[in-house]
Write an enzyme that holds these catalytic residues in place. Structure first.
Site, PDB file in Angstrom:
ATOM      1  N   THR A  41       1.669  -0.309   2.905  1.00 35.73           N
ATOM      2  CA  THR A  41       1.739  -1.731   3.268  1.00 35.73           C
ATOM      3  C   THR A  41       3.191  -2.231   3.298  1.00 35.73           C
ATOM      4  N   TRP A  96       3.516  -4.597  -2.391  1.00 33.50           N
ATOM      5  CA  TRP A  96       2.199  -4.496  -3.025  1.00 33.50           C
ATOM      6  C   TRP A  96       1.861  -3.062  -3.410  1.00 33.50           C
ATOM      7  N   ALA A 136      -9.611   7.068  -1.432  1.00 31.44           N
ATOM      8  CA  ALA A 136      -9.477   6.002  -2.440  1.00 31.44           C
ATOM      9  C   ALA A 136     -10.601   4.975  -2.302  1.00 31.44           C
ATOM     10  N   GLU A 162      -7.047  -1.794   0.004  1.00 32.49           N
ATOM     11  CA  GLU A 162      -7.781  -0.653   0.603  1.00 32.49           C
ATOM     12  C   GLU A 162      -8.634  -1.095   1.782  1.00 32.49           C
ATOM     13  N   HIS A 208     -12.288  -6.939   2.951  1.00 32.40           N
ATOM     14  CA  HIS A 208     -13.737  -6.981   3.209  1.00 32.40           C
ATOM     15  C   HIS A 208     -13.997  -7.115   4.718  1.00 32.40           C
TER      16      HIS A 208
HETATM   17  P1  TGC Z   1      -7.117   3.605  14.778  1.00 33.81           P
HETATM   18  O1  TGC Z   1      -6.670   3.836  16.183  1.00 33.81           O
HETATM   19  O2  TGC Z   1      -8.488   3.056  14.557  1.00 33.81           O
HETATM   20  O3  TGC Z   1      -7.007   4.960  13.957  1.00 33.81           O
HETATM   21  C1  TGC Z   1      -5.867   5.786  14.044  1.00 33.81           C
HETATM   22  C2  TGC Z   1      -6.325   7.216  13.775  1.00 33.81           C
HETATM   23  O4  TGC Z   1      -6.852   7.316  12.444  1.00 33.81           O
HETATM   24  C3  TGC Z   1      -8.241   7.701  12.470  1.00 33.81           C
HETATM   25  N1  TGC Z   1      -8.895   6.931  11.376  1.00 33.81           N
HETATM   26  C4  TGC Z   1      -9.211   7.457  10.198  1.00 33.81           C
HETATM   27  N2  TGC Z   1      -9.120   8.696   9.717  1.00 33.81           N
HETATM   28  C5  TGC Z   1      -9.559   8.914   8.444  1.00 33.81           C
HETATM   29  N3  TGC Z   1     -10.035   7.933   7.672  1.00 33.81           N
HETATM   30  C6  TGC Z   1     -10.132   6.673   8.099  1.00 33.81           C
HETATM   31  N4  TGC Z   1     -10.579   5.724   7.295  1.00 33.81           N
HETATM   32  C7  TGC Z   1      -9.709   6.390   9.440  1.00 33.81           C
HETATM   33  N5  TGC Z   1      -9.655   5.254  10.192  1.00 33.81           N
HETATM   34  C8  TGC Z   1      -9.168   5.613  11.384  1.00 33.81           C
HETATM   35  C9  TGC Z   1      -8.720   7.351  13.840  1.00 33.81           C
HETATM   36  O5  TGC Z   1      -9.815   8.154  14.209  1.00 33.81           O
HETATM   37  C10 TGC Z   1      -7.484   7.643  14.681  1.00 33.81           C
HETATM   38  O6  TGC Z   1      -7.384   9.053  14.803  1.00 33.81           O
HETATM   39  P2  TGC Z   1      -6.745   9.731  16.122  1.00 33.81           P
HETATM   40  O7  TGC Z   1      -6.917  11.180  15.903  1.00 33.81           O
HETATM   41  O8  TGC Z   1      -7.567   9.166  17.262  1.00 33.81           O
HETATM   42  O9  TGC Z   1      -5.317   9.284  16.167  1.00 33.81           O
HETATM   43  O10 TGC Z   1      -6.003   2.728  14.073  1.00 33.81           O
HETATM   44  P3  TGC Z   1      -5.700   1.173  14.176  1.00 33.81           P
HETATM   45  O11 TGC Z   1      -4.231   0.988  14.184  1.00 33.81           O
HETATM   46  O12 TGC Z   1      -6.502   0.590  15.292  1.00 33.81           O
HETATM   47  O13 TGC Z   1      -6.205   0.614  12.765  1.00 33.81           O
HETATM   48  C11 TGC Z   1      -7.509   0.585  12.413  1.00 33.81           C
HETATM   49  C12 TGC Z   1      -7.729  -0.165  11.074  1.00 33.81           C
HETATM   50  C13 TGC Z   1      -7.478  -1.641  11.197  1.00 33.81           C
HETATM   51  C14 TGC Z   1      -9.197   0.045  10.737  1.00 33.81           C
HETATM   52  C15 TGC Z   1      -6.837   0.467  10.000  1.00 33.81           C
HETATM   53  O14 TGC Z   1      -5.515   0.294  10.244  1.00 33.81           O
HETATM   54  C16 TGC Z   1      -7.133  -0.011   8.588  1.00 33.81           C
HETATM   55  O15 TGC Z   1      -7.971   0.598   7.921  1.00 33.81           O
HETATM   56  N6  TGC Z   1      -6.430  -1.077   8.067  1.00 33.81           N
HETATM   57  C17 TGC Z   1      -6.531  -1.465   6.689  1.00 33.81           C
HETATM   58  C18 TGC Z   1      -5.253  -1.069   5.975  1.00 33.81           C
HETATM   59  C19 TGC Z   1      -5.492  -0.661   4.562  1.00 33.81           C
HETATM   60  O16 TGC Z   1      -6.610  -0.378   4.147  1.00 33.81           O
HETATM   61  N7  TGC Z   1      -4.432  -0.566   3.764  1.00 33.81           N
HETATM   62  C20 TGC Z   1      -4.537  -0.095   2.448  1.00 33.81           C
HETATM   63  C21 TGC Z   1      -3.181   0.212   1.869  1.00 33.81           C
HETATM   64  S1  TGC Z   1      -3.230   1.208   0.394  1.00 33.81           S
HETATM   65  C22 TGC Z   1      -3.904   0.228  -0.776  1.00 33.81           C
HETATM   66  O17 TGC Z   1      -4.349  -0.828  -0.585  1.00 33.81           O
HETATM   67  C23 TGC Z   1      -3.927   0.827  -2.110  1.00 33.81           C
HETATM   68  S2  TGC Z   1      -4.634  -0.150  -3.335  1.00 33.81           S
HETATM   69  C24 TGC Z   1      -4.699   1.048  -4.474  1.00 33.81           C
HETATM   70  C25 TGC Z   1      -5.178   0.688  -5.798  1.00 33.81           C
HETATM   71  O18 TGC Z   1      -4.439   0.072  -6.581  1.00 33.81           O
HETATM   72  O19 TGC Z   1      -6.316   1.153  -6.145  1.00 33.81           O
HETATM   73  P1  FAD Z   2      -3.374  -9.478   6.039  1.00 34.24           P
HETATM   74  O1  FAD Z   2      -3.496  -8.210   6.771  1.00 34.24           O
HETATM   75  O2  FAD Z   2      -2.271 -10.398   6.387  1.00 34.24           O
HETATM   76  O3  FAD Z   2      -4.758 -10.263   6.149  1.00 34.24           O
HETATM   77  C1  FAD Z   2      -4.897 -11.655   5.787  1.00 34.24           C
HETATM   78  C2  FAD Z   2      -6.299 -12.103   6.177  1.00 34.24           C
HETATM   79  O4  FAD Z   2      -6.474 -11.945   7.601  1.00 34.24           O
HETATM   80  C3  FAD Z   2      -7.398 -11.259   5.522  1.00 34.24           C
HETATM   81  O5  FAD Z   2      -8.470 -12.088   5.174  1.00 34.24           O
HETATM   82  C4  FAD Z   2      -7.808 -10.300   6.615  1.00 34.24           C
HETATM   83  O6  FAD Z   2      -9.156  -9.862   6.485  1.00 34.24           O
HETATM   84  C5  FAD Z   2      -7.622 -11.164   7.861  1.00 34.24           C
HETATM   85  N1  FAD Z   2      -7.389 -10.341   9.052  1.00 34.24           N
HETATM   86  C6  FAD Z   2      -6.336  -9.528   9.328  1.00 34.24           C
HETATM   87  N2  FAD Z   2      -6.494  -8.920  10.520  1.00 34.24           N
HETATM   88  C7  FAD Z   2      -7.676  -9.367  11.012  1.00 34.24           C
HETATM   89  C8  FAD Z   2      -8.426  -9.095  12.189  1.00 34.24           C
HETATM   90  N3  FAD Z   2      -7.991  -8.232  13.114  1.00 34.24           N
HETATM   91  N4  FAD Z   2      -9.614  -9.728  12.375  1.00 34.24           N
HETATM   92  C9  FAD Z   2     -10.086 -10.584  11.426  1.00 34.24           C
HETATM   93  N5  FAD Z   2      -9.437 -10.867  10.276  1.00 34.24           N
HETATM   94  C10 FAD Z   2      -8.257 -10.264  10.084  1.00 34.24           C
HETATM   95  N6  FAD Z   2      -0.814  -1.220  -0.337  1.00 34.24           N
HETATM   96  C11 FAD Z   2      -0.257   0.021  -0.360  1.00 34.24           C
HETATM   97  O7  FAD Z   2       0.202   0.545   0.647  1.00 34.24           O
HETATM   98  N7  FAD Z   2      -0.206   0.713  -1.546  1.00 34.24           N
HETATM   99  C12 FAD Z   2      -0.682   0.216  -2.712  1.00 34.24           C
HETATM  100  O8  FAD Z   2      -0.631   0.898  -3.746  1.00 34.24           O
HETATM  101  C13 FAD Z   2      -1.254  -1.095  -2.700  1.00 34.24           C
HETATM  102  N8  FAD Z   2      -1.656  -1.676  -3.871  1.00 34.24           N
HETATM  103  C14 FAD Z   2      -2.064  -2.980  -3.859  1.00 34.24           C
HETATM  104  C15 FAD Z   2      -2.293  -3.618  -5.086  1.00 34.24           C
HETATM  105  C16 FAD Z   2      -2.646  -4.971  -5.100  1.00 34.24           C
HETATM  106  C17 FAD Z   2      -2.851  -5.664  -6.416  1.00 34.24           C
HETATM  107  C18 FAD Z   2      -2.828  -5.668  -3.878  1.00 34.24           C
HETATM  108  C19 FAD Z   2      -3.269  -7.103  -3.883  1.00 34.24           C
HETATM  109  C20 FAD Z   2      -2.578  -5.055  -2.681  1.00 34.24           C
HETATM  110  C21 FAD Z   2      -2.175  -3.702  -2.647  1.00 34.24           C
HETATM  111  N9  FAD Z   2      -1.833  -3.065  -1.446  1.00 34.24           N
HETATM  112  C22 FAD Z   2      -1.299  -1.800  -1.460  1.00 34.24           C
HETATM  113  C23 FAD Z   2      -1.819  -3.827  -0.198  1.00 34.24           C
HETATM  114  C24 FAD Z   2      -3.194  -4.025   0.424  1.00 34.24           C
HETATM  115  O9  FAD Z   2      -3.674  -2.841   0.978  1.00 34.24           O
HETATM  116  C25 FAD Z   2      -3.075  -5.143   1.477  1.00 34.24           C
HETATM  117  O10 FAD Z   2      -2.905  -6.341   0.752  1.00 34.24           O
HETATM  118  C26 FAD Z   2      -4.279  -5.212   2.363  1.00 34.24           C
HETATM  119  O11 FAD Z   2      -4.345  -4.082   3.220  1.00 34.24           O
HETATM  120  C27 FAD Z   2      -4.305  -6.488   3.235  1.00 34.24           C
HETATM  121  O12 FAD Z   2      -3.075  -6.741   3.810  1.00 34.24           O
HETATM  122  P2  FAD Z   2      -2.381  -8.210   3.672  1.00 34.24           P
HETATM  123  O13 FAD Z   2      -2.442  -8.611   2.244  1.00 34.24           O
HETATM  124  O14 FAD Z   2      -1.083  -8.135   4.334  1.00 34.24           O
HETATM  125  O15 FAD Z   2      -3.359  -9.195   4.443  1.00 34.24           O
END
Ligand code: TGC
Ligand code: FAD
Length: 389
Positions: A137, A167, A247, A368, A371
Site C-alpha cells: 500500500t 500502513w 493472508a 487486505e 469489504h
Molecule cells: P487484476 O487485473 O484483477 O489482477 C492482476 C493479476 O492478478 C491476478 N489476481 C490474483 N491472483 C492471486 N490472488 C488474488 N487474490 C488475485 N487477484 C487478482 C489476476 O488474475 C491477474 O493475473 P494475470 O495473470 O491476468 O496478470 O488487477 P487490478 O489492478 O484490476 O486489481 C484488482 C483488485 C482491485 C481486486 C486488487 O487490486 C485488490 O485486491 N485490491 C485490494 C488491495 C489490497 O487488498 N491490499 C492489501 C494490502 S496488504 C494488507 O492490507 C496487509 S494487512 C496485514 C495484517 O496486518 O494482517
Molecule cells: P481506499 O482504497 O482509498 O478506499 C477508500 C474507500 O473507497 C473504501 O471504502 C473503499 O472500499 C472505497 N473504494 C475504493 N475503490 C473503490 C471502487 N473501485 N469501487 C467502490 N468503492 C471503492 N497494507 C500493506 O501493504 N501492508 C500492510 O502490512 C498493511 N497493514 C495495514 C494495517 C492497518 C492497521 C491498516 C488500517 C491498513 C493496512 N494496510 C496494509 C493497508 C490496507 O491494505 C489498505 O488500507 C486497504 O487496502 C484500503 O486502502 P485505502 O485505505 O487506501 O482505502
C-alpha cells in the site's frame, strides 16, 4: 467467568482431525495464558507485546503451513486456520503479526523466491530471529495497488529503490521488508534489509484500532540492494495478490475467533446481569441478539471449514477467499457491535474485551481488501463484468 469453550453448534469438532484439535487447543491455552493477561494494557499504551515473538515461534506459529525443511511446522491449512482463529480471539493485532510474518513475508519468499533466498530467510523467520513486513500500500494507492509509484531501477550489480509505503504492519520492528515496486513498469518483489542506507520505517501514531500492533510508513530514498534480492518468480500484480490470498484466508478464520470472544462475553453477561428482577438473557429482544450472533458465527465456521478443506485439496479459488474474508469479518464486526449493546454502559469499558475487538475489526474490515472491494471481486466473478474500474 467460564474457561473459553468457543462455539460448536454444528458439531464441527467431529470433523477436525486429532492433530487439528491439538493445535487449536495448544494455541487456545497460549492465548489464555500469554496474551489475555496483558493485552488490555498494551492496547491502552499502544504497544505491541514483543515478548510474544519468540513464544509464538516456539509453538511453530509462523508460516505453519510451510514445509519442515525450512524450519516450519508443515501443518495443513485447516490447522493453520485454527491457529489464526485462536490468536485473533486474543487480539486482531496478535493475529496480524503472525499473518504478516507467515502469509506476507515467508509465503512470497517460499513461492516466488530462489532456493538460496528460502534457505537464507525462512528458518530465521520461522524461529522469530528475523521479523518481516510487507509493503504494498502507498499513500495514494490502497485499493488500487497496480497504480503504485515506488520504483526500482537497475544499476550495475544493484537495484535502487525509491518511493513510500504506508500502513505497513510490523514495519518499524522488521529486519526485512518485502517491497513491491515497479521495475521497467512491471510490479516485482524485493527483499530489502531494513538497515540498508536510505531506508526508514517511522511508526504511525494516533490509531484508535489495532493499538497493540505496530503500523508504519516505509520510506525509500535511493535504497541500493544487491541484484540477488529480487524475488525471481512472480512478475506482475499477481505476485502480491497471490500473497494476499494467503493472508485473507487466515483472516477469514481469525475473524471467527474475535466473534467468538465477543459473543461469549455477551452471553455470560446477559445471563448474569439483572434488570427488572430478571437476567437480561430472559428478555426476547436480548435472546434475538444472541441467536443472531450464534447463527452467523456458525455459518462463518462452515464457510471457513470448507474453504480450508478446498485449499488442502487444491480446489480453492481466490474469489472463494474473498467471500469468506468479506463475510466473516462483517459477522465479527456486527457481533462485536451487538455485544457492546448487550453489555450496556459496561460495553465501553476495557474491563471487557468487546470494545477493543470492535475497534480492531474496523481495520480488519478495511485491510487486505476492503469489504466493498471483496464484494466487487465476487461480483466480477459471478457476472463476468468488472465494476471496480
Ligand atoms: P487484476 O487485473 O484483477 O489482477 C492482476 C493479476 O492478478 C491476478 N489476481 C490474483 N491472483 C492471486 N490472488 C488474488 N487474490 C488475485 N487477484 C487478482 C489476476 O488474475 C491477474 O493475473 P494475470 O495473470 O491476468 O496478470 O488487477 P487490478 O489492478 O484490476 O486489481 C484488482 C483488485 C482491485 C481486486 C486488487 O487490486 C485488490 O485486491 N485490491 C485490494 C488491495 C489490497 O487488498 N491490499 C492489501 C494490502 S496488504 C494488507 O492490507 C496487509 S494487512 C496485514 C495484517 O496486518 O494482517
Ligand atoms: P481506499 O482504497 O482509498 O478506499 C477508500 C474507500 O473507497 C473504501 O471504502 C473503499 O472500499 C472505497 N473504494 C475504493 N475503490 C473503490 C471502487 N473501485 N469501487 C467502490 N468503492 C471503492 N497494507 C500493506 O501493504 N501492508 C500492510 O502490512 C498493511 N497493514 C495495514 C494495517 C492497518 C492497521 C491498516 C488500517 C491498513 C493496512 N494496510 C496494509 C493497508 C490496507 O491494505 C489498505 O488500507 C486497504 O487496502 C484500503 O486502502 P485505502 O485505505 O487506501 O482505502
Amino acid at each position: 467467568m467460564a474457561k473459553f469453550q468457543g462455539i460448536d453448534y454444528y458439531k464441527l469438532d467431529d470433523h477436525f482431525s486429532e492433530e487439528e484439535l491439538m493445535v487449536r487447543d495448544m494455541v487456545r491455552n497460549f492465548v489464555e495464558n500469554e496474551v489475555l493477561p496483558d493485552i488490555e494494557e498494551h492496547h491502552k499504551e499502544g504497544t505491541f507485546q514483543k515478548d510474544l515473538i519468540p513464544k509464538m515461534a516456539e509453538l511453530g506459529l509462523y508460516g505453519a503451513n510451510l514445509p519442515e525443511k525450512y524450519g516450519c511446522a508443515n501443518l495443513n491449512n485447516v490447522a493453520y486456520g485454527l491457529i489464526m482463529q485462536e490468536l485473533e480471539r486474543g487480539d486482531s493485532g496478535v493475529r496480524s503479526f503472525a499473518s504478516v510474518q507467515g502469509a506476507l513475508v515467508m509465503y512470497p519468499i517460499y513461492e516466488y523466491g530462489s532456493e538460496e533466498q528460502r534457505q537464507e530467510w525462512l528458518p530465521k523467520l520461522a524461529s522469530g530471529e528475523a521479523i518481516g513486513c510487507f509493503g504494498l500500500t502507498e499513500p495514494d494507492f490502497g485499493s488500487n495497488p497496480g497504480g503504485m509509484k515506488t520504483k526500482a531501477v537497475e544499476d550495475g550489480d544493484s537495484y535502487v529503490l525509491n518511493g513510500a509505503k504506508m500502513w505497513i504492519t510490523n514495519g518499524t520492528i522488521s529486519d526485512i521488508a518485502i517491497v513491491w515496486a515497479k521495475l521497467d513498469g512491471v510490479v516485482r518483489g524485493f527483499i530489502v534489509p531494513t538497515d540498508t542506507d536510505g531506508f526508514s520505517a517511522p511508526e504511525m501514531k494516533g490509531k484508535f484500532s489495532l493499538r497493540a500492533s505496530v503500523t508504519s510508513e516505509l520510506v525509500m530514498d535511493d535504497v541500493r540492494i544487491p541484484k540477488e534480492n529480487i524475488l525471481p518468480n512472480g512478475e506482475g500484480l499477481r505476485g502480491p495478490l497471490g500473497c494476499l490470498t494467503q493472508a485473507r484466508y487466515g483472516i477469514a478464520w481469525g475473524a471467527l475467533g474475535s466473534a467468538m470472544a465477543t459473543y461469549e462475553t455477551a452471553l455470560n453477561y446477559a445471563k448474569e446481569r439483572i434488570q427488572f428482577d430478571k437476567p437480561i438473557a430472559s428478555f426476547q429482544l436480548v435472546q434475538d441478539k444472541l441467536v443472531t450472533m450464534a447463527t452467523e458465527i456458525t455459518k462463518g465456521q462452515l464457510l471457513a471449514y470448507h474453504l480450508g478443506r478446498n485449499k488442502d485439496e487444491g480446489k480453492m479459488r481466490h474469489q472463494m477467499v474473498s467471500m469468506a474474508k468479506m463475510n466473516n469479518v462483517k459477522v465479527a464486526l456486527d457481533t462485536a457491535r451487538v455485544a457492546r449493546e448487550v453489555l450496556g454502559a459496561n460495553g465501553i469499558l476495557d474491563e471487557y474485551p468487546v470494545i477493543r475487538h470492535m475497534m480492531n475489526l474496523e481495520s480488519v474490515y478495511t485491510y487486505e481488501g476492503t469489504h466493498d472491494i471483496h464484494r466487487l471481486i465476487i461480483g466480477a466473478d459471478i457476472t463476468g463484468i468488472e465494476a471496480f474500474k
